[in-house]
Write an enzyme that holds these catalytic residues in place. Structure first.
Site, mmCIF file in Angstrom:
data_model
loop_
_atom_site.group_PDB
_atom_site.id
_atom_site.type_symbol
_atom_site.label_atom_id
_atom_site.label_comp_id
_atom_site.label_asym_id
_atom_site.label_seq_id
_atom_site.Cartn_x
_atom_site.Cartn_y
_atom_site.Cartn_z
ATOM 1 N N ASP A 8 0.848 -1.215 -0.010
ATOM 2 C CA ASP A 8 -0.032 -0.124 -0.043
ATOM 3 C C ASP A 8 1.017 1.292 -0.104
ATOM 4 O O ASP A 8 0.462 2.147 0.734
ATOM 5 C CB ASP A 8 -0.897 -0.046 1.053
ATOM 6 C CG ASP A 8 -1.927 -1.245 1.219
ATOM 7 O OD1 ASP A 8 -1.791 -1.880 0.169
ATOM 8 O OD2 ASP A 8 -2.816 -1.265 2.068
ATOM 9 N N ASP A 48 -4.486 -0.639 -1.629
ATOM 10 C CA ASP A 48 -6.038 -0.666 -0.940
ATOM 11 C C ASP A 48 -6.703 0.104 -2.309
ATOM 12 O O ASP A 48 -6.360 1.133 -2.902
ATOM 13 C CB ASP A 48 -5.800 0.203 -0.039
ATOM 14 C CG ASP A 48 -6.733 -0.078 1.205
ATOM 15 O OD1 ASP A 48 -6.977 -1.271 1.434
ATOM 16 O OD2 ASP A 48 -7.046 1.153 2.293
ATOM 17 N N HIS A 50 -10.819 0.657 -2.744
ATOM 18 C CA HIS A 50 -11.942 0.675 -2.276
ATOM 19 C C HIS A 50 -13.052 1.363 -3.091
ATOM 20 O O HIS A 50 -12.582 2.403 -3.734
ATOM 21 C CB HIS A 50 -12.175 1.502 -0.907
ATOM 22 C CG HIS A 50 -11.004 0.872 0.513
ATOM 23 N ND1 HIS A 50 -11.237 -0.591 0.684
ATOM 24 C CD2 HIS A 50 -10.441 1.454 1.050
ATOM 25 C CE1 HIS A 50 -10.567 -0.590 1.828
ATOM 26 N NE2 HIS A 50 -9.914 0.541 1.965
ATOM 27 N N HIS A 83 -10.710 6.755 1.983
ATOM 28 C CA HIS A 83 -9.554 6.836 1.482
ATOM 29 C C HIS A 83 -9.133 5.645 0.223
ATOM 30 O O HIS A 83 -10.074 4.706 0.336
ATOM 31 C CB HIS A 83 -8.399 6.352 2.641
ATOM 32 C CG HIS A 83 -8.611 4.880 3.004
ATOM 33 N ND1 HIS A 83 -9.588 4.744 3.974
ATOM 34 C CD2 HIS A 83 -8.034 3.825 2.767
ATOM 35 C CE1 HIS A 83 -9.504 3.345 4.334
ATOM 36 N NE2 HIS A 83 -8.769 2.928 3.500
ATOM 37 N N LYS A 108 -6.931 -5.033 -3.173
ATOM 38 C CA LYS A 108 -7.834 -5.561 -2.218
ATOM 39 C C LYS A 108 -8.575 -4.550 -1.503
ATOM 40 O O LYS A 108 -8.418 -3.275 -1.814
ATOM 41 C CB LYS A 108 -6.559 -5.821 -1.030
ATOM 42 C CG LYS A 108 -5.968 -4.857 -0.301
ATOM 43 C CD LYS A 108 -5.182 -5.280 0.418
ATOM 44 C CE LYS A 108 -4.210 -4.079 1.159
ATOM 45 N NZ LYS A 108 -4.818 -2.982 1.963
ATOM 46 N N CYS A 153 -1.896 -2.749 7.741
ATOM 47 C CA CYS A 153 -2.012 -3.743 6.478
ATOM 48 C C CYS A 153 -0.610 -4.335 6.400
ATOM 49 O O CYS A 153 -0.617 -5.406 5.842
ATOM 50 C CB CYS A 153 -1.974 -2.805 5.346
ATOM 51 S SG CYS A 153 -3.936 -2.133 5.109
HETATM 52 C C1 VGL Z 1 -4.597 0.543 5.546
HETATM 53 C C2 VGL Z 1 -6.322 1.358 7.221
HETATM 54 C C3 VGL Z 1 -7.218 1.371 6.270
HETATM 55 C C4 VGL Z 1 -3.130 0.337 5.538
HETATM 56 C C5 VGL Z 1 -5.587 0.382 4.780
HETATM 57 O O1 VGL Z 1 -2.734 0.315 4.236
HETATM 58 O O2 VGL Z 1 -2.475 -0.068 6.162
HETATM 59 N N1 VGL Z 1 -5.044 0.982 6.914
HETATM 60 N N2 VGL Z 1 -6.997 0.804 5.054
HETATM 61 ZN ZN ZN Z 2 -8.469 1.028 3.555
#
Ligand code: VGL
Ligand code: ZN
Length: 208
Positions: A8, A48, A50, A83, A108, A153
């Protein structure tokens, strides 16, 4: 077969992003040095990714504010700021990350009804992403994990790697990672260590 998993390293988790991790952008030159070092036969990155109505967003829960615990599909869930929404600049990799040398990208977090900190499976451990099968197919024996965020993550990805890739040696590269809170980082490193994950520096990783 040595592999590197970059977790990420996206605009959303860097300063200026919607869920900025302190010093998040500082991992980029370290990650690039790891990529360029020739240490790894295989480089994979998670992203990430979403939908705009993701259930981990406080905005999906009227009355909830950021960083409080709410409920998602009947389970406790941290309420995050919106995010890494698919197709937005926030979800793109940091512009300086050497993405041309990444062999495989695992997205993901697409299921609105469950969060997915790990690059390997959803938080409820129901659906897998396919990354473990991919790495096993490639014959990976050693996996170094780093990126953002250490306490979410990165940690969950490293722990799942240990569990889902039996026989693979998993290490965490500390200076190529940043976390959200100091206490979270300390606890995450302790948890990874207790599960047999070696904590290494990028210099140690490059040296072998
Ligand atoms: C993450 C919070 C929500 C991360 C992803 O990449 O650590 N943290 N989504
Ligand atoms: Zn996330």
């Amino acid at each position: 077969m040595k592999a590197l998993l970059l977790v990420d390293i996206q605009n959303g988790f860097c300063p200026g992003g919607n869920l900025a991790v302190p010093g998040g952008d500082e991992v980029v030159p370290v990650a690039n040095r790891l990529i360029d070092s020739g240490t790894y036969d295989l480089i994979v990155a998670s992203q990430d990714w979403h939908p705009a109505d993701h259930g981990s967003f406080a905005s999906s829960h009227p009355g909830k504010t950021h960083f409080e615990i709410g409920t998602l599909s009947g389970k406790p869930q941290m309420m995050w700021p919106d995010h890494c929404v698919q197709g937005t600049p926030d979800a793109e990799f940091h512009p300086h990350l050497r993405t041309a040398d990444i062999h495989f990208i695992q997205q993901k977090g697409q299921d609105s009804a469950v969060d997915s900190y790990s690059a390997f499976r959803d938080n409820d451990q129901d659906a897998t992403t396919g990354l473990a099968d991919y790495l096993a197919q490639q014959g990976v024996t050693d996996l170094d994990v780093c990126g953002l965020a250490t306490d979410y993550c990165v940690k969950f990805s490293a722990l799942d790697a240990v569990e889902m890739l039996p026989g693979v040696t998993v290490r965490f590269i500390e200076d190529a990672s940043r976390g959200i809170t100091p206490e979270g980082i300390t606890a995450a490193i302790e948890e990874m260590r207790s599960r047999g994950i070696a904590i290494v520096t990028s210099d140690q990783a490059i040296a072998g």
